[in-house]
Design an enzyme around this catalytic site. Structure first.
Site, PDB file in Angstrom:
ATOM      1  CG  HIS A 133      -1.866   1.128   1.306  1.00  0.00           C
ATOM      2  ND1 HIS A 133      -3.128   1.106   0.747  1.00  0.00           N
ATOM      3  CD2 HIS A 133      -1.749   2.341   1.881  1.00  0.00           C
ATOM      4  CE1 HIS A 133      -3.733   2.255   0.977  1.00  0.00           C
ATOM      5  NE2 HIS A 133      -2.915   3.024   1.667  1.00  0.00           N
ATOM      6  CD  GLU A 134       2.068   3.631   3.555  1.00  0.00           C
ATOM      7  OE1 GLU A 134       2.492   4.737   3.167  1.00  0.00           O
ATOM      8  OE2 GLU A 134       0.923   3.476   4.002  1.00  0.00           O
ATOM      9  CG  HIS A 137       0.131   6.089  -0.702  1.00  0.00           C
ATOM     10  ND1 HIS A 137      -1.011   6.697  -1.166  1.00  0.00           N
ATOM     11  CD2 HIS A 137      -0.224   5.450   0.444  1.00  0.00           C
ATOM     12  CE1 HIS A 137      -2.009   6.439  -0.340  1.00  0.00           C
ATOM     13  NE2 HIS A 137      -1.556   5.683   0.641  1.00  0.00           N
ATOM     14  CD  GLU A 190      -5.332   5.913   1.843  1.00  0.00           C
ATOM     15  OE1 GLU A 190      -5.344   4.801   2.405  1.00  0.00           O
ATOM     16  OE2 GLU A 190      -4.280   6.510   1.605  1.00  0.00           O
TER      17      GLU A 190
END
Length: 270
Positions: A133-134, A137, A190
Site C-alpha cells: 500500500h505504501e 502511494h 487511498e
C-alpha cells in the site's frame, strides 16, 4: 491586469494535469522528480531525528523480517514499473511500540513502526499489504499530488487577493499552504493505493485476503483513539468489502508457481 493574472493561473492549473497508473486524473503542478528531491531532504531530517532518539532498529529478527517482505514487494514494483529501478528503495524500522504507522516518500524511502506490527499482531501477509500500500502511494506519485495541492492553495489564495484587492486574503496564502501540507491522503488516492498495493503483494506471493484482515485489525487498534496510520489514510466506508473483491481478482497472481525474487533492501542513507 488582475483578470489576466487570474486567467493565467487557471490555465496553469488546468494544464498541470497528469494520469495516474489507474487512469485517474491528477493535479501535478509539482513533477515527480521535484517531489523525490524534496522527499529526500525531508527523509534525512526525519531519520536524523529518530536516530538521535535511538529509535531506529538496525538489526534483529523484526528488521530481517521487514526487509525480506519489503524486498519481495519492491521486486514486483520494479518489474511492473521499470522506471523505478533507480529509486533509493529502503526501509527503516522505527522502534516505537505506541505508534501504529507506516509511510513511504516519493522515490521509495519507507518506514514502518514496531507498534503497527505488534499492536495488530501482523502476519507476513499483512505486513506485505502495508508495504504494498505504501509503495503504491509512491508509484502513483501521491506525494507530488499533495505538494501540488499546496501550490494550488497558494495560487488560489493569491488570485483571490489580487482579484479583490484584499491584502488580508493575500497574506493568508502561507497559512493555507501549511494546512494543505498536513492534509491526509484523499480517498481517491487511498482507493488507488489499495488497488495497486494488493496486486504487488499478491505478485510477491502474499495472500491478498490479508488486506481485509489487516484493515480490520487496524480499525481495532489504538484504543480510545484511531491509530496514526488511519489519520493519514482515510478509510472509504466500504474498504473491507472492496478489498475482499479485489482479493478474488488477485488470487491468480498469488497462486502462480515459481520463486519470487527479492530486491536487496538496505538501510536508508541519511
Amino acid at each position: 491586469m488582475k483578470k489576466l493574472f487570474v486567467t493565467c493561473l487557471l490555465v496553469v492549473v488546468l494544464a498541470a494535469c497528469a494520469t495516474s497508473p489507474t487512469g485517474r486524473r491528477q493535479l501535478m503542478l509539482v513533477s515527480p522528480d521535484q517531489a523525490i528531491a524534496s522527499s529526500r531532504a525531508a527523509y534525512t531530517q526525519q531519520m536524523q531525528a529518530f536516530d538521535e532518539k535511538g529509535l531506529i532498529k538496525a538489526e534483529g529478527e523484526i528488521v530481517e523480517r521487514v526487509n525480506r517482505i519489503t524486498g519481495r514487494v519492491v521486486a514486483q514494483a520494479i518489474a511492473q514499473y521499470p522506471n523505478t529501478a533507480d529509486w533509493d528503495w529502503s526501509i527503516e524500522v522505527i522502534d516505537d511500540p505506541e505508534t501504529v504507522n507506516a509511510w513511504a516518500m516519493a522515490g521509495g524511502r519507507m518506514a514502518i513502526y514496531t507498534g503497527l506490527i505488534e499492536q495488530t499482531d501482523a502476519t507476513d501477509d499483512e505486513i506485505a499489504q502495508v508495504i504494498g500500500h505504501e509503495i503504491a502511494h509512491a508509484l502513483a506519485h501521491h506525494t507530488a499530488e499533495r505538494m501540488s495541492v499546496v501550490m494550488a492553495s497558494q495560487m488560489g489564495v493569491l488570485a483571490a487577493g489580487i482579484a479583490t484587492g484584499d491584502q488580508r486574503v493575500m497574506t493568508g496564502a502561507a497559512a493555507a499552504a501549511l494546512l494543505a501540507i498536513n492534509l491526509p491522503n484523499s480517498r481517491a488516492a487511498e482507493v488507488e493505493a489499495d488497488r495497486i498495493g494488493i496486486e504487488l503483494a499478491a505478485r510477491a506471493g502474499y495472500d491478498p485476503d490479508a488486506a481485509a484482515s489487516l484493515w480490520r485489525k487496524m480499525a481495532e487498534a489504538g484504543g480510545a483513539g484511531p491509530p496514526e496510520f488511519l489519520s493519514t489514510h482515510p478509510s472509504p466506508g466500504n474498504r473491507q468489502e472492496t478489498l475482499a473483491r479485489l482479493a478474488d481478482q488477485m488470487m491468480p497472481y498469488y497462486e502462480a508457481p515459481g520463486e519470487r525474487p527479492v530486491y536487496p533492501i538496505r538501510p536508508g542513507d541519511y
